[in-house]
Structures are given as structure tokens and as C-alpha cells.
Design a protein around this motif. Structure first.
Motif, PDB file in Angstrom:
ATOM      1  N   ALA A  62      65.300  44.634 -54.904  1.00 52.90           N
ATOM      2  CA  ALA A  62      63.961  44.759 -55.065  1.00 52.90           C
ATOM      3  C   ALA A  62      63.701  45.441 -56.269  1.00 52.90           C
ATOM      4  N   GLY A  63      62.442  45.119 -56.762  1.00 49.56           N
ATOM      5  CA  GLY A  63      61.968  45.447 -58.075  1.00 49.56           C
ATOM      6  C   GLY A  63      60.667  45.521 -58.365  1.00 49.56           C
ATOM      7  N   LEU A  64      60.206  46.189 -59.483  1.00 48.80           N
ATOM      8  CA  LEU A  64      58.872  46.209 -59.840  1.00 48.80           C
ATOM      9  C   LEU A  64      58.450  45.025 -60.669  1.00 48.80           C
ATOM     10  N   ALA A  65      57.406  44.348 -60.400  1.00 46.72           N
ATOM     11  CA  ALA A  65      57.060  43.308 -61.587  1.00 46.72           C
ATOM     12  C   ALA A  65      56.198  43.953 -62.309  1.00 46.72           C
ATOM     13  N   SER A  66      56.147  43.403 -63.785  1.00 50.24           N
ATOM     14  CA  SER A  66      55.031  43.731 -64.596  1.00 50.24           C
ATOM     15  C   SER A  66      54.243  42.494 -64.445  1.00 50.24           C
ATOM     16  N   PRO A  67      52.843  42.846 -64.231  1.00 51.93           N
ATOM     17  CA  PRO A  67      51.856  41.565 -63.865  1.00 51.93           C
ATOM     18  C   PRO A  67      51.499  40.720 -65.225  1.00 51.93           C
ATOM     19  N   SER A  68      51.607  41.635 -66.332  1.00 53.48           N
ATOM     20  CA  SER A  68      51.273  40.849 -67.605  1.00 53.48           C
ATOM     21  C   SER A  68      52.043  39.398 -67.901  1.00 53.48           C
ATOM     22  N   ALA A  69      53.400  39.347 -67.220  1.00 50.42           N
ATOM     23  CA  ALA A  69      54.173  38.100 -67.383  1.00 50.42           C
ATOM     24  C   ALA A  69      53.363  36.908 -66.924  1.00 50.42           C
ATOM     25  N   ILE A  70      52.752  37.326 -65.766  1.00 49.35           N
ATOM     26  CA  ILE A  70      52.033  36.190 -64.973  1.00 49.35           C
ATOM     27  C   ILE A  70      50.527  36.281 -65.613  1.00 49.35           C
ATOM     28  N   THR A  71      49.887  37.355 -65.695  1.00 46.29           N
ATOM     29  CA  THR A  71      48.262  37.175 -65.921  1.00 46.29           C
ATOM     30  C   THR A  71      47.914  36.996 -67.548  1.00 46.29           C
ATOM     31  N   VAL A  72      49.046  37.317 -68.226  1.00 47.44           N
ATOM     32  CA  VAL A  72      48.641  37.476 -69.587  1.00 47.44           C
ATOM     33  C   VAL A  72      49.438  36.227 -70.480  1.00 47.44           C
ATOM     34  N   TYR A  73      50.581  36.185 -70.024  1.00 50.01           N
ATOM     35  CA  TYR A  73      51.533  34.971 -70.382  1.00 50.01           C
ATOM     36  C   TYR A  73      51.715  33.577 -69.640  1.00 50.01           C
ATOM     37  N   GLY A  74      51.015  33.781 -68.695  1.00 47.35           N
ATOM     38  CA  GLY A  74      50.993  32.764 -67.557  1.00 47.35           C
ATOM     39  C   GLY A  74      52.274  32.318 -67.199  1.00 47.35           C
ATOM     40  N   ALA A  75      53.119  33.247 -66.973  1.00 45.92           N
ATOM     41  CA  ALA A  75      54.580  32.880 -66.370  1.00 45.92           C
ATOM     42  C   ALA A  75      54.066  32.427 -64.887  1.00 45.92           C
ATOM     43  N   PRO A  77      57.047  32.235 -62.216  1.00 47.08           N
ATOM     44  CA  PRO A  77      58.444  32.522 -61.712  1.00 47.08           C
ATOM     45  C   PRO A  77      58.599  31.700 -60.315  1.00 47.08           C
ATOM     46  N   ALA A  78      59.646  31.138 -59.990  1.00 45.78           N
ATOM     47  CA  ALA A  78      60.009  30.577 -59.010  1.00 45.78           C
ATOM     48  C   ALA A  78      60.122  31.696 -57.805  1.00 45.78           C
ATOM     49  N   MET A  79      59.015  31.588 -57.174  1.00 42.11           N
ATOM     50  CA  MET A  79      59.076  32.864 -55.938  1.00 42.11           C
ATOM     51  C   MET A  79      59.378  32.540 -54.642  1.00 42.11           C
ATOM     52  N   ASP A  80      59.698  31.178 -54.273  1.00 43.22           N
ATOM     53  CA  ASP A  80      59.790  30.789 -52.878  1.00 43.22           C
ATOM     54  C   ASP A  80      61.331  31.778 -52.384  1.00 43.22           C
ATOM     55  N   GLY A  81      60.905  32.277 -50.861  1.00 44.29           N
ATOM     56  CA  GLY A  81      61.872  33.061 -50.688  1.00 44.29           C
ATOM     57  C   GLY A  81      61.814  34.493 -50.835  1.00 44.29           C
ATOM     58  N   CYS A  82      60.759  34.858 -51.761  1.00 45.70           N
ATOM     59  CA  CYS A  82      60.576  36.017 -52.148  1.00 45.70           C
ATOM     60  C   CYS A  82      59.367  36.642 -51.468  1.00 45.70           C
ATOM     61  N   LEU A  83      59.490  37.999 -50.956  1.00 49.78           N
ATOM     62  CA  LEU A  83      58.273  38.744 -50.381  1.00 49.78           C
ATOM     63  C   LEU A  83      57.772  39.385 -51.830  1.00 49.78           C
ATOM     64  N   VAL A  84      56.418  39.291 -51.842  1.00 50.71           N
ATOM     65  CA  VAL A  84      55.753  39.910 -53.080  1.00 50.71           C
ATOM     66  C   VAL A  84      54.813  40.773 -52.375  1.00 50.71           C
ATOM     67  N   VAL A  85      54.922  42.179 -52.742  1.00 53.19           N
ATOM     68  CA  VAL A  85      53.946  43.015 -52.072  1.00 53.19           C
ATOM     69  C   VAL A  85      52.963  43.560 -53.185  1.00 53.19           C
TER      70      VAL A  85
ATOM     71  N   THR B  54      62.689  36.301 -69.500  1.00 57.21           N
ATOM     72  CA  THR B  54      63.164  35.523 -68.444  1.00 57.21           C
ATOM     73  C   THR B  54      61.994  35.275 -67.632  1.00 57.21           C
ATOM     74  N   GLU B  55      61.038  35.604 -67.150  1.00 58.78           N
ATOM     75  CA  GLU B  55      59.936  35.275 -66.535  1.00 58.78           C
ATOM     76  C   GLU B  55      59.248  34.326 -67.033  1.00 58.78           C
ATOM     77  N   ILE B  56      59.008  34.505 -68.479  1.00 57.01           N
ATOM     78  CA  ILE B  56      58.060  33.612 -69.220  1.00 57.01           C
ATOM     79  C   ILE B  56      58.616  32.269 -69.597  1.00 57.01           C
ATOM     80  N   ARG B  57      59.793  32.589 -70.069  1.00 53.67           N
ATOM     81  CA  ARG B  57      60.533  31.339 -70.811  1.00 53.67           C
ATOM     82  C   ARG B  57      61.303  30.602 -69.603  1.00 53.67           C
ATOM     83  N   LEU B  58      61.878  31.369 -68.731  1.00 53.49           N
ATOM     84  CA  LEU B  58      62.939  30.682 -67.955  1.00 53.49           C
ATOM     85  C   LEU B  58      62.278  30.475 -66.335  1.00 53.49           C
ATOM     86  N   GLY B  59      61.028  31.019 -66.269  1.00 54.03           N
ATOM     87  CA  GLY B  59      60.395  31.019 -64.824  1.00 54.03           C
ATOM     88  C   GLY B  59      61.305  31.635 -63.761  1.00 54.03           C
TER      89      GLY B  59
END
Lengths: 344, 344
Positions: A62-75, A77-85, B54-59
Motif C-alpha cells: 500500500a502507498g500514498l499517491a501524489s495526485p500531481s503526477a496524474i492531474t498536473v503531468y497527465g500520467a 499509471p496502469a492501475m488494473d488490479g489496484c484498489l484506489v481509495v 516512474t509514474e509519468i515516464r513509465l506509467g
């Protein structure tokens, strides 16, 4: 009767419990390979607690995600199989909703844990847990924090074993009342009337408590409160500790508390002004804080370290309130703060 | 010639590059579903940078692990299919080695990134990258931080595309020299001679820089330096900001810097004593900081935000050194600190 908010205005009819059991079943079926939590501020500390629970009780990374990778940089990440809370009191932060939207699009199982079933975050996630804490009137969240911790604990335990309730949980409301009746925290406030900085520390389950205490002191009393895990404290920030910088250490009776002994000794050697939050333990105990020079102690009940975060935060919240009052600051109107914070 | 430490005493013969290519190939073959990083102190900030990359460049979902779940509570998360990376200058922290040992036992691909090929951490991991920074004489790590960032960047880019070198990377040593020649950071030190607290902030790739700057100021000058991501700053800690609490904001020219505009405006509205670290941008730029009232600026070259962390930290390290000197403190002998910190 597990009132989600310990005597708050929660539904109290166990409706939250039903939902939690349903979500737990969905998670058991999904069998996530990883749990990613996303939150901000006080909710981030509840999320951190859930991350420890997930790894220790469920054996899932388990880990905490930084939203900015997704919301600012458009990352993406392949999250199939993950539970995102997503954890949020108001459920109104656009960046968290965006993370859950992307996670769902990427194939993740998504869950929102909020105090607002009609919020954007709750609407975005496939599943929702209402923490049933009732209307949070304080800008500096208190009862919603406890209710988040409780909801996340019940969820993790229900995923581990359906229908199970952690031992000792039913005693918590009474223990919380006893803890709140103790005037020590209020008496201690004078000590910090003129402090301008402060360090909080704890390890494992107690670390979220240390972080939340720091945030509460900061947002209500404008203290520069720095929170470190006991281990991180030794990697640099220990230099800050001297008799003029007060330290609040959260020390339980289990493994986390025992692992703090070396930290407490190092702080003692530096002459730190140390206050310990936790149960008073007999000298024979492995986690005894005898021999550590603490100037005061905020005594909390001796419960399993998994449950302690719901009690240990109470005297610390009261301390923050009392320090704010001693300084003539209105804790219900922190300068510069709004209840729903919009960041993208 | 990519000298790992920008003119430090690194091997300089590209040996590190060969290793990085080999490790990258192993990672490409393994196809990790998740990257878990573990580190403490300064190395934790390099690890955070690697998580964004890792998240931004490798997804691939990436996160930082709390060692205590494993080392204190005995958690055994299912880590098959995961890449677990330990980052440490000395490679001597027993808790990180224990996390990697457990990860390996649990079926993870393990990697140590250190400046000490013979260290316990390097020995425990299946793969090792030597950051080749040469002997780190400073207790408050500086060149090893830059070398960690560079090694992790080269690794991620090599996983993304074998043999690739990020555009602009070869210019970095020259740009670093120019940045170090700028005396502004030293001149600015007087401003903080009597400060007792300070806030640093940044978003995305700039957030590790904000955190590392705070740690450097804390461990050399005993400033209560609080680091927040720009988004988290608005969730509580903004209450701390007033004209008496200096703010250092790291603002790049890319998406992370652009997302800081609202934060800078809020800080301006609170009359914060703001210093901006980053490139001076034309008014037409989206990330223009014109209109934001900064009392000073530490100018750094305008490079891709992925590369900026290796430059932006330089004036901040110099600032920490100059503040320590102005206070008559020996930055090479921070009180209470040892170079290898042993926590279990």
C-alpha cells in the motif's frame, strides 16, 4: 453500537457498517494486488493509517499517491488490479476526484471514503463509504478524522475476515470519554503559549497521530510544528532538538512504541523538552518509558496499537484548542483557510 | 561524459552508465506492475523524484514504503511482480536492508542505489547501481543527492527507451557551474540570519527540491523548515504564512510550475515574504511569476522540469551553507547527527 463519531451526530443505526461489509466483499472478490490511497491534509493522515493497516493486516502493498503526477503531468499509471481509495471529509477536492476518475478509466477498483455521499468524489468512485460523522462544523477537522480512522479500520478488518470486529473496539467510546475528561492537555497548553516551533514524532500506527497533531497545532495556533517518524527524526531533524524546541512523542505499548525507545533516549541525551503521549506502563514492560526524562505525559488508555490512533489524537486536539485559546486565536477561523480546498 | 556528480570525484569513465543499462534491461524483462521505493532523509527526496518519474515516464504506479510496517510490525506484503528500490548514500541503514531482504524473499525484483557498492544494502539487493559520487565528506549530503537524482533519471529513461539520454542532459554540468557561480544565494543568507521558521513549497518534480531544501536548512542551521507540496499548503499550513514566516517556492517553467500560480497568488494575498527559485520567464509564458510579489529570486536555468531538480537544489544548498555560516554554526558538524543512522 459503534457510533462512527464517538458520540457525534452519526446515523448510529449501523448503516455505515452495512456499507462497509458490502465494500469489503467487493474488495475480497477483486483481490487487489496493490492499494493506492490519495488524500490531502487531515484525511492524508487517515490514509496513512490505512496504508499501515493494509500492509500489516492484509499483506497487500500500500502507498500514498501524489495526485500531481496524474492531474498536473497527465500520467496514466496502469492501475488494473489496484484498489484506489480517495479519502476526503468534504469529497470536494477536484484533484482527488480526477485521480479516481483516471483510476477507474485505467481499470482500478475505486472507493471514496467521505462524510458527504453526494460529493463529487463519492459520485466518481465505484464504491463509497459514508463515515457518518454528521455535519463537521470545525474548519480544523476533528470528529471526521476519528470517523475516517474507524471506517478504514472496520473496512480492513472486514476484508481480512468478514463480520469481524476488532477486539476492544466496543470499549473505545467509553475510553474516549475518559480520555477527554482528563484535564492534563488543557493544563499543558500554557507551556506552549510562547513556543514558535515544535516537533512531533511517532512510529508505525502512531506516526499518523504525530502528523495530525502537528497539523492541528499549525492550523489553529500557527506553531511551526514539524512531524517526523521516529526513524526519520534521527536522519537529520534531530539536529533541531534542543531544550528550546518542545517534542511531543506518541508512544504506544506495542511494537511501534517499543521501537521508539532509542529515539526517546537520543532526545533525552539532547536535553529535549519531551512530552510523551501514550499509556503509562509498568517498569517491567518492554515499552517502558521509565528512564526517559519526560517533562509531562498525556496519558491515554493502553489499547492495541491499531486502536490507539482513535484515542491518542484526542488530548492532542484538545491541546491545540487550548494553545489557540491561550494565544487569543479563534480556532474556528484559521487565517487563510477554507473548508473545501480546490486544487487541480 | 556524464560525470555522476557534476565535477565531483566520480569514476567518470561511464562505468555507472553500463551498470544502469544492465539494470534497466533487467527491469524491462521483469515488467514490474508496481515500483516501491524505500529511503530515509535526503535519499527519501531522491526516491520521491524517482516515484514521479516512474509514474509519468513509465506509467507504472509508484510509491514510497514505510519500512516500519515490515521491520517493526513484521508485515509481509505480497511483492511478487514488484520492483523494490532502496536508495541510500551509505547503504548502511539496517531497516532499508531488511526491507529489501523481505522484498526479495517475497519474490520482488530488488535494486539498491547507493554510493557504497560494498554496503549491506548493495549486498542484499539482486541489483545495484553505484552512483559514483566519490567519497561524501559532508554530513549533510549534497553531491550524493545530485548523483542519486541523475542515476535514477538515467535508469528510468533507459527503462523507457534503451540507450536514450534525456535531451539537455549533457548541458547540465555547464549549467550547474553557472548556477553555482551566482552569488545571490549567499547574499540572501542575511535575510534569514534571525529567522526561526520557514516554509518551502513546490509541486510535482519540484516538490522533492522543496523538501530537500527544508532538510538542509534544518540540519545545518536548525531552522524549523516546513516543506509542503503547493496543493497541501492550501490544506491547512497556509495558515502559517504571514509576513513573518519566509516562504521559498520552487517554480519551474513546465506543468508543475504552472500549477503553482494559484499558490503564489494566495501567498501574495497573505503578504508572505516570498522568494522564488526557478527560471526567470518572459511575461508571455504560462508560468510567468510576474504579478506575484517575490522579495527576491534565485534564478536557475530554464530546463525541462525533469532535469530542474539537479539545478534548483544548488542555490538552496548554498543558501543553507551561508545561513549556517552567518549564524556561526559548523555545517560539517550538525549537532546530534551521525552519517550512518541505524534504525530498525
Amino acid at each position: 453500537v459503534l457510533d462512527a463519531a464517538f458520540g457525534g451526530s452519526a446515523g448510529g443505526d449501523g448503516a455505515g457498517g452495512t456499507t462497509i461489509a458490502g465494500v469489503a466483499e467487493a474488495i475480497r472478490t477483486y483481490q487487489p494486488r496493490q492499494v493506492i490511497l490519495t488524500a490531502r491534509g487531515t484525511s492524508d493522515h487517515a490514509a496513512l493509517y490505512a496504508a499501515y493497516l493494509t500492509e500489516i493486516r492484509l499483506g497487500i502493498p500500500a502507498g500514498l499517491a501524489s495526485p500531481s503526477a496524474i492531474t498536473v503531468y497527465g500520467a496514466r499509471p496502469a492501475m488494473d488490479g489496484c484498489l484506489v481509495v480517495g479519502v476526503s471529509q468534504s469529497g470536494g477536492s477536484p484533484d482527488l476526484a480526477e485521480v479516481l476518475r483516471v483510476a477507474r478509466e485505467q481499470g482500478a477498483l475505486t472507493l471514496a471514503v467521505t462524510n458527504a455521499p453526494d460529493s463529487p468524489l463519492a459520485m466518481t468512485a465505484a464504491h463509497h463509504i459514508d463515515i457518518c460523522a454528521g455535519h463537521e462544523r470545525a474548519v480544523a477537522a476533528t470528529k471526521t478524522y476519528t470517523a475516517q480512522l474507524l471506517s478504514l479500520l472496520l473496512l480492513v478488518e472486514a476484508v481480512r475476515e468478514p463480520g469481524s470486529v476488532p477486539e476492544g473496539l466496543r470499549r473505545l467510546p467509553d475510553l474516549a470519554r475518559t480520555t477527554l475528561d482528563d484535564p492534563t492537555a488543557v493544563e499543558l497548553a500554557n507551556r506552549y503559549r510562547f513556543a514558535d516551533r515544535l516537533v512531533t514524532t511517532g512510529r508505525g500506527y502512531a506516526y499518523p497521530t504525530a502528523r495530525e497533531a502537528a497539523l492541528k497545532l499549525l492550523e489553529t495556533s500557527y506553531l511551526a510544528a514539524l512531524a517526523y517518524s521516529g526513524a526519520d527524526l534521527l536522519h537529520g531533524p534531530l539536529a533541531l532538538a534542543d531544550p528550546d524546541v518542545p517534542v511531543l512523542a506518541v508512544v504506544g505499548s506495542g511494537p511501534g512504541g517499543q521501537s521508539m525507545q532509542g529515539v526517546l533516549e537520543r532526545l533525552g541525551a539532547r536535553g529535549a523538552d519531551l512530552v510523551v503521549i501514550g499509556p503509562v506502563l509498568p517498569r517491567s514492560s518492554g515499552a517502558s518509558t521509565d528512564g526517559v526524562r519526560a517533562v509531562a505525559r498525556l496519558a491515554t488508555p493502553d489499547v492495541d496499537e491499531r486502536l490507539a490512533p482513535m484515542l491518542d489524537i484526542l488530548p492532542l486536539q484538545r491541546l491545540a484548542l487550548a494553545v489557540a485559546k491561550a494565544r487569543g486565536v479563534d480556532p474556528d477561523a484559521p487565517r487563510g483557510l477554507a473548508k473545501v480546498t480546490s486544487t487541480l
